[in-house]
Design a protein around this motif. Structure first.
Motif, PDB file in Angstrom:
ATOM      1  N   VAL A  59     -51.859 -91.480 -20.030  1.00 35.05           N
ATOM      2  CA  VAL A  59     -52.135 -92.899 -20.220  1.00 35.05           C
ATOM      3  C   VAL A  59     -53.638 -93.015 -20.023  1.00 35.05           C
ATOM      4  N   VAL A  60     -54.324 -93.677 -20.946  1.00 31.87           N
ATOM      5  CA  VAL A  60     -55.775 -93.819 -20.881  1.00 31.87           C
ATOM      6  C   VAL A  60     -56.102 -95.288 -20.665  1.00 31.87           C
ATOM      7  N   ALA A  93     -63.239 -85.847 -17.467  1.00 30.13           N
ATOM      8  CA  ALA A  93     -62.640 -87.142 -17.140  1.00 30.13           C
ATOM      9  C   ALA A  93     -62.053 -87.090 -15.740  1.00 30.13           C
ATOM     10  N   ARG A  94     -61.813 -88.257 -15.195  1.00 31.74           N
ATOM     11  CA  ARG A  94     -61.203 -88.370 -13.878  1.00 31.74           C
ATOM     12  C   ARG A  94     -59.773 -88.882 -14.020  1.00 31.74           C
ATOM     13  N   VAL A  95     -58.873 -88.251 -13.280  1.00 29.68           N
ATOM     14  CA  VAL A  95     -57.473 -88.663 -13.266  1.00 29.68           C
ATOM     15  C   VAL A  95     -57.252 -89.504 -12.016  1.00 29.68           C
ATOM     16  N   TYR A  96     -56.580 -90.623 -12.216  1.00 23.64           N
ATOM     17  CA  TYR A  96     -56.234 -91.525 -11.127  1.00 23.64           C
ATOM     18  C   TYR A  96     -54.725 -91.720 -11.138  1.00 23.64           C
ATOM     19  N   GLU A  97     -54.225 -92.275 -10.062  1.00 29.01           N
ATOM     20  CA  GLU A  97     -52.821 -92.653 -10.015  1.00 29.01           C
ATOM     21  C   GLU A  97     -52.746 -94.165  -9.866  1.00 29.01           C
ATOM     22  N   VAL A  98     -51.881 -94.770 -10.674  1.00 33.47           N
ATOM     23  CA  VAL A  98     -51.584 -96.196 -10.590  1.00 33.47           C
ATOM     24  C   VAL A  98     -50.172 -96.292 -10.025  1.00 33.47           C
ATOM     25  N   SER A  99     -49.963 -97.209  -9.108  1.00 35.77           N
ATOM     26  CA  SER A  99     -48.676 -97.296  -8.409  1.00 35.77           C
ATOM     27  C   SER A  99     -47.501 -97.495  -9.349  1.00 35.77           C
ATOM     28  N   GLU A 100     -47.700 -98.277 -10.417  1.00 37.05           N
ATOM     29  CA  GLU A 100     -46.591 -98.474 -11.351  1.00 37.05           C
ATOM     30  C   GLU A 100     -47.071 -98.943 -12.708  1.00 37.05           C
ATOM     31  N   LEU A 101     -46.253 -98.637 -13.700  1.00 36.87           N
ATOM     32  CA  LEU A 101     -46.456 -99.098 -15.067  1.00 36.87           C
ATOM     33  C   LEU A 101     -45.135 -99.677 -15.538  1.00 36.87           C
ATOM     34  N   GLU A 113     -49.898 -91.165 -13.619  1.00 34.89           N
ATOM     35  CA  GLU A 113     -51.247 -90.635 -13.741  1.00 34.89           C
ATOM     36  C   GLU A 113     -51.912 -91.213 -14.977  1.00 34.89           C
ATOM     37  N   VAL A 114     -53.161 -91.648 -14.787  1.00 33.62           N
ATOM     38  CA  VAL A 114     -53.940 -92.251 -15.864  1.00 33.62           C
ATOM     39  C   VAL A 114     -55.311 -91.604 -15.881  1.00 33.62           C
ATOM     40  N   VAL A 115     -55.943 -91.652 -17.026  1.00 31.91           N
ATOM     41  CA  VAL A 115     -57.314 -91.180 -17.171  1.00 31.91           C
ATOM     42  C   VAL A 115     -58.175 -92.379 -17.517  1.00 31.91           C
ATOM     43  N   TYR A 116     -59.310 -92.482 -16.836  1.00 33.40           N
ATOM     44  CA  TYR A 116     -60.268 -93.544 -17.140  1.00 33.40           C
ATOM     45  C   TYR A 116     -61.352 -92.964 -18.036  1.00 33.40           C
ATOM     46  N   GLY A 119     -65.844 -95.138 -22.151  1.00 29.57           N
ATOM     47  CA  GLY A 119     -66.142 -95.547 -23.520  1.00 29.57           C
ATOM     48  C   GLY A 119     -64.948 -96.098 -24.285  1.00 29.57           C
ATOM     49  N   SER A 120     -63.769 -96.027 -23.702  1.00 31.90           N
ATOM     50  CA  SER A 120     -62.569 -96.478 -24.413  1.00 31.90           C
ATOM     51  C   SER A 120     -62.485 -98.000 -24.429  1.00 31.90           C
ATOM     52  N   ARG A 121     -62.168 -98.542 -25.600  1.00 33.22           N
ATOM     53  CA  ARG A 121     -62.023 -99.997 -25.744  1.00 33.22           C
ATOM     54  C   ARG A 121     -60.558-100.415 -25.731  1.00 33.22           C
ATOM     55  N   ARG A 122     -59.653 -99.434 -25.698  1.00 33.83           N
ATOM     56  CA  ARG A 122     -58.229 -99.784 -25.706  1.00 33.83           C
ATOM     57  C   ARG A 122     -57.499 -98.942 -24.668  1.00 33.83           C
ATOM     58  N   ASP A 123     -56.372 -99.482 -24.230  1.00 31.55           N
ATOM     59  CA  ASP A 123     -55.488 -98.753 -23.325  1.00 31.55           C
ATOM     60  C   ASP A 123     -54.484 -97.979 -24.175  1.00 31.55           C
TER      61      ASP A 123
END
Length: 181
Positions: A59-60, A93-101, A113-116, A119-123
Motif C-alpha cells: 500500500v503506497v 523508501a521507508r516502510v511504516y505500519e498503520v494500525s488499520e485499513l 504495512e505501507v510505503v510512503y 512524490g506520490s500524488r495518489r494512494d
C-alpha cells in the motif's frame, strides 16, 4: 477408455464458487483513464480513494495522506527498503505500519504495512493489503472488488522488495522537514 471432458467444464468445476467472493464486496470507481479505485479509511482517521494496483508490493501513501496520518500519530516506522517503480526507477523508501485499513463497511485489516513515497500524488492499494483478502475478484457489473477473507495475518515482509535495514520499529518523526532517518 479415455473420457474427454470439455475444458470449460473443468474450468467451471475447478473455479471457486461465486458465493466465496460474496462475503465482502467493496464498490469500485472507474476513472476516465480506465483505472479502478475504491474508498478506504486508514487508522479510523483518514478517508481516501485507493488506486487498485496488483503490481504494487505495498500500500503506497501520498504525501498528503502520510502527513495526516503522521500528525495523528497513526504511523510507526518499521524499516527501509530498496524497490523499483513501475517505470523501472530504483528507489529507497521507508516502510511504516498503520494500525488499520478499512475497505468498505465490513472489512478492517489490522497492522498494514505501507510505503510512503513523497512524490506520490495518489494512494495505492497494493499487495500488502490485497494478499490478506485473497482470493479476490473484480466484478464489472456492478463494479466491485469482491473477496472472501478479511483480516488475515500480514504476509511475509518484503513481498517483492529487498530490505536494507531491520532497525527496531519506532514512531515516525516526520514534520515539515522530511522523513525521520
Amino acid at each position: 477408455r479415455t473420457a474427454w471432458v470439455p475444458a470449460a467444464v473443468l474450468l467451471i468445476c475447478g473455479a471457486p464458487q461465486a458465493q466465496e467472493f460474496e462475503r465482502f464486496s467493496v464498490p469500485m470507481l472507474q476513472m476516465p483513464s480506465g483505472a479502478f479505485y475504491l474508498r478506504g479509511k486508514l487508522a479510523d482517521a483518514v478517508e481516501t480513494e485507493l488506486l487498485i494496483d496488483t503490481g504494487s508490493s505495498y500500500v503506497v501513501l501520498s504525501k498528503a495522506t502520510f502527513e495526516k496520518l503522521n500528525e495523528a500519530g497513526a504511523v510507526v516506522y518499521k524499516r527501509r527498503i530498496n524497490g523499483a517503480t513501475a517505470n523501472g526507477r530504483v528507489i529507497k523508501a521507508r516502510v511504516y505500519e498503520v494500525s488499520e485499513l478499512a475497505l468498505g463497511e465490513d472489512c478492517v485489516l489490522n497492522a498494514v504495512e505501507v510505503v510512503y513515497l513523497p512524490g506520490s500524488r495518489r494512494d495505492i492499494l497494493g499487495l500488502s493489503a490485497l494478499q490478506r483478502v485473497q482470493p479476490f475478484t473484480f466484478d464489472m457489473g456492478p463494479m466491485a472488488l469482491r473477496f472472501s477473507a478479511c483480516g488475515a495475518e500480514s504476509p511475509a515482509d518484503g513481498v517483492a522488495l529487498a530490505d536494507t535495514n531491520t532497525a527496531a520499529p519506532r514512531k515516525a518523526t516526520t514534520r515539515a522537514t522530511g522523513v525521520s532517518r
